[in-house]
Design an enzyme around this catalytic site. Structure first.
Site, PDB file in Angstrom:
ATOM      1  N   GLU A   1      -5.429  -7.192   0.188  1.00 48.08           N
ATOM      2  CA  GLU A   1      -5.097  -7.129  -1.181  1.00 48.08           C
ATOM      3  C   GLU A   1      -4.205  -8.212  -1.429  1.00 48.08           C
ATOM      4  OE1 GLU A   1      -3.800  -3.415  -2.901  1.00 48.08           O
ATOM      5  OE2 GLU A   1      -5.456  -2.218  -1.881  1.00 48.08           O
TER       6      GLU A   1
ATOM      7  N   GLU B   1      -3.338   1.906   2.532  1.00 50.29           N
ATOM      8  CA  GLU B   1      -1.730   1.949   2.445  1.00 50.29           C
ATOM      9  C   GLU B   1      -1.355   3.341   2.659  1.00 50.29           C
ATOM     10  OE1 GLU B   1      -0.951   0.489  -1.558  1.00 50.29           O
ATOM     11  OE2 GLU B   1      -1.366  -1.554  -0.810  1.00 50.29           O
TER      12      GLU B   1
END
Ligand SMILES: *[C@@H]1O[C@H](CO)[C@@H](O)[C@H](O)[C@H]1NC(C)=O
Ligand SMILES: *[C@@H]1O[C@H](CO)[C@@H](O)[C@H](O)[C@H]1NC(C)=O
Ligand SMILES: *[C@@H]1O[C@H](CO)[C@@H](O)[C@H](O)[C@H]1NC(C)=O
Ligand SMILES: *[C@@H]1O[C@H](CO)[C@@H](O)[C@H](O)[C@H]1NC(C)=O
Length: 488
Positions: A376, A271
Site C-alpha cells: 500500500e 495491518e
C-alpha cells in the site's frame, strides 16, 4: 436476516455449478470442491456456458479431490478461460493496484454511499449493519458491489501494464459454516453477501491475466480499530480473544480450500496493530505461523502466503517464516507519510528523499528474509481527502482534525484533493515524481501495489485518475526521473 442470506448465496453458487458442470443434481456436498476445482465459475446464470473451465488444470494448487469432479465434466476441454500463467515472484516485479473500497467499504473512498444512508452515525460497515434496516442496506451494498468494480476495470488495469490486484475482503463476507469452525459463524452485525462478487472478480482476473493477492482486511473484533477493518473503534479486541483469532485462521483455511486455486497469494491479515503492545505483537506472531500452516495445508505448496510487518518495521521479522523452514512467503510493507504532523511537515523534496530512505532498508531485509512488497502506498502528501481520517473527522493538514485540531496548521486543503481539475502544474509534476520514487522502491524489491484503483473524490489517491490526468504513465516502466534516489 444475516443467517438466511448466507445459505442462499451458497446455494446459488452450488446450483449454477452443478448445472454447468454436471447437468445433474448430484452431490451437493461436492459444491465447495467444485468451486475450488472449477477455477471459479460464476458467470451470470443466464449464460451458463460461459466461464466453465477445465478441472484438469495443471495448476498444482488445485491438487485435492479433482478426480471425481473431472470425470463428471466431459466438457471440461472446451475451456473458455486460459490456463493460469504462473507468476515468478522471485524475479518478476509485482506491479499492482488495490481494489479498495469495494468489498470492504471505506467512507473516504465512497463518501456518497455513506451520505445515502441518511445517518451520520454510520461510519463503517459495522455501524451500517447495526443502524440501518438490513434489507435497505443490502440493496445499497448489492448496487455498490455490482458497480464499483466491473470487468472493465480489470481490462483497464491490464491495459495500464499492471499484473496484480490486491483485493481486500472482510471476514464477514466469507461464508463459513459450522463444519468449518468451532467458533461462531454469525457475521452479525455485518451484512454478508460479497462472496459471489469476489468469485466473479477472480474469474475476470484470470480472463485478463491479472494475478490476485487476496487480502483479509477485516478480522472478528477488529485487528486495528480502523474503519477499513470494518469497525472503527478505540478498543479493537481481535487479539484479546482467542476465539476471534481461531475464527480468523478458520476463515483463511476456508478461503484456501475453496478458492486457493484462483488466487496467487493469500494475505493473512491487513495491518494488524502490533503497536498495541507486546501481547498483541505476540498474538500476531503466532497467528502468522498458524495462518501460514492452515493455508498451506488446505491449498497446497504452490500458493503464496503474505504476512505484514504489523507496524513494527520489517526488521522485527528477521529470520521469521524464512526458507527453508517455510516457503513462498511475502512481506507486506505499507508506506504513507501523512498521518502525523512530523510527516505532513515535509516539503515535496523531503517526501521524495524520505521515501528513498526505504530503498536500502527494505532491500536489505528482502535479500536475506522474505520477498517484500510495498503493498500500500499512494500519491497523497496531505490527509485532506474527505473523511480520510474517518467519517465526520477533519484533516490534520488544515487544522480541522477531530477531536481537536493539532497544534499546527499546514495549509488549506483546497486543490490538494478532490478533482484533479483543480491541481496545479507544480502539484501534478510532484505527483509524478512521488509516484516514480515509490515505484522505484518497489521495483528494487519484489514489487508494489498502489492504494487505490478508484476513489470517488480524491484523485491523488486514484490510479485511474492518475492515468487520466497524466501523472501516472500508461506504461509503468516509463520514467521521467530515472535513478531518482541516486542524487539524494
Ligand atoms: C472442532 O473440534 C473438534 C473436536 O475437538 C475437532 O475434531 C475439529 O477439528 C475442530 N474443527 C475445527 C475447524 O477446528
Ligand atoms: C471477538 O472477541 C470479543 C471480545 O471477547 C467478543 O465479544 C466478540 O464476540 C468476538 N467477535 C466475534 C465476531 O466473534
Ligand atoms: C513542523 O515545522 C514547523 C515549522 O518549521 C515547526 O515549528 C514544528 O515544530 C514542526 N512540527 C513537527 C511535528 O516537527
Ligand atoms: C483551485 O483550483 C481552481 C480550478 O483551477 C481555481 O479556480 C481556484 O482558484 C483554486 N483555488 C485555490 C485556493 O488555489
Amino acid at each position: 436476516m444475516h443467517l438466511r442470506q448466507l445459505p442462499f448465496n451458497l446455494l446459488l453458487i452450488c446450483q449454477i455449478l452443478i448445472f454447468v458442470l454436471t447437468g445433474s443434481s448430484e452431490a451437493r456436498q461436492q459444491c465447495r470442491l467444485q468451486v475450488h476445482n472449477a477455477q471459479a465459475v460464476l458467470e451470470p446464470p443466464t449464460n451458463p456456458g460461459t466461464g466453465a473451465t477445465s478441472t484438469t488444470s495443471s495448476d498444482s494448487m488445485v491438487a485435492t479431490g479433482t478426480s471425481s469432479t473431472s470425470s463428471s465434466t466431459p466438457s471440461s476441454t472446451s475451456s473458455s478461460l486460459p490456463a493460469p500463467t504462473p507468476f515468478n515472484y522471485g524475479s518478476d516485479k509485482i506491479r499492482g493496484v488495490n481494489l479498495g473500497g469495494w468489498l470492504v467499504l471505506e467512507p473516504w473512498i465512497t463518501p456518497s454511499f455513506f451520505e445515502n444512508t441518511g445517518n451520520d452515525n454510520i461510519v463503517d460497515e459495522f455501524t451500517l449493519g447495526q443502524l440501518m434496516d438490513n434489507d435497505a442496506a443490502l440493496n445499497m451494498l448489492n448496487n455498490h458491489w455490482n458497480t464499483w468494480i466491473t470487468e472493465d476495470d480489470f481490462k483497464a488495469i491490464q491495459a495500464a501494464g499492471l499484473n496484480h490486484v490486491r483485493i481486500p475482503v472482510g471476514y464477514w463476507s466469507v461464508p463459513l459454516t459450522s463444519s468449518d469452525t468451532n467458533t461462531s459463524t454469525s457475521p452479525a452485525p455485518y451484512i454478508p453477501g460479497a462472496w459471489p462478487y469476489l468469485l466473479k472478480a477472480l474469474n475476470w482476473a484470470r480472463k485478463h491475466s491479472i494475478h490476485v493477492i487476496l487480502d483479509l482486511h477485516g478480522a472478528p473484533g477488529s485487528q486495528n480499530g480502523y474503519d477499513n477493518s470494518g469497525q472503527r473503534t478505540d478498543n479493537p479486541v481481535w487479539a484479546v480473544n482467542s476465539a476471534n483469532v481461531t475464527r480468523t485462521v478458520d476463515t483463511l483455511r476456508f478461503i484456501a480450500e475453496n478458492i486457493g486455486g484462483m488466487v496467487d497469494v493469500v494475505e493473512l491479515l491487513n495491518e494488524a496493530a502490533g503497536f498495541r503492545g507486546d501481547d498483541w505483537a505476540a498474538v500476531v506472531r503466532q497467528f502468522w505461523l498458524d495462518g501460514y500452516g492452515a493455508v498451506k495445508q488446505a491449498a497446497g505448496q504452490g500458493i503464496k502466503v503474505m504476512i505484514g510487518d504489523a507496524f513494527l518495521g520489517v526488521n522485527s521479522w528477521t529470520n521469521f517464516l524464512t526458507h527453508p523452514g517455510a516457503q513462498d512467503v511475502l512481506m507486506d510493507f505499507h508506506e504513507y507519510q501523512i498521518f502525523s504532523d512530523l510527516e505532513l511537515n515535509r516539503s515535496f523534496d523531503d517526501h521524495v528523499s524520505f521515501a528513498c530512505g526505504y530503498m536500502q532498508s527494505l532491500s536489505s531485509y528482502a535479500s536475506s528474509n522474505l520477498w517484500t512488497v510495498v503493498g500500500e502506498w499512494s500519491n497523497a502528501v496531505t490527509d485532506c481527502a474527505q473523511w480520510l481520517n474517518g467519517r465526520g473527522v477533519g484533516a490534520r493538514w488544515d487544522g480541522t482534525w477531530f477531536p481537536g485540531p493539532t497544534s499546527q496548521v499546514h495549509g488549506s486543503c483546497t486543490n490538494f484533493t478532490g478533482s484533479y481539475q483543480g491541481f496545479s502544474g507544480d502539484y501534478k509534476t510532484f505527483l509524478r515524481r512521488y509516484w516514480e520514487v515509490q515505484v522505484e522502491i518497489g521495483e528494487n524489491i519484489q514489487g508494489w501495489v498502489f492504494w487505490t484503483w478508484k476513489a470517488e473524490n480524491a484523485d491523488e489517491w486514484s490510479y485511474q485518475k492518475g492515468l487520466e490526468g497524466g501523472w501516472i504513465p500508461q506504461d509503468p516502466t516509463n520514467r521521467l526521473y530515472p535513478n531518482i534516489c541516486s542524487g539524494s
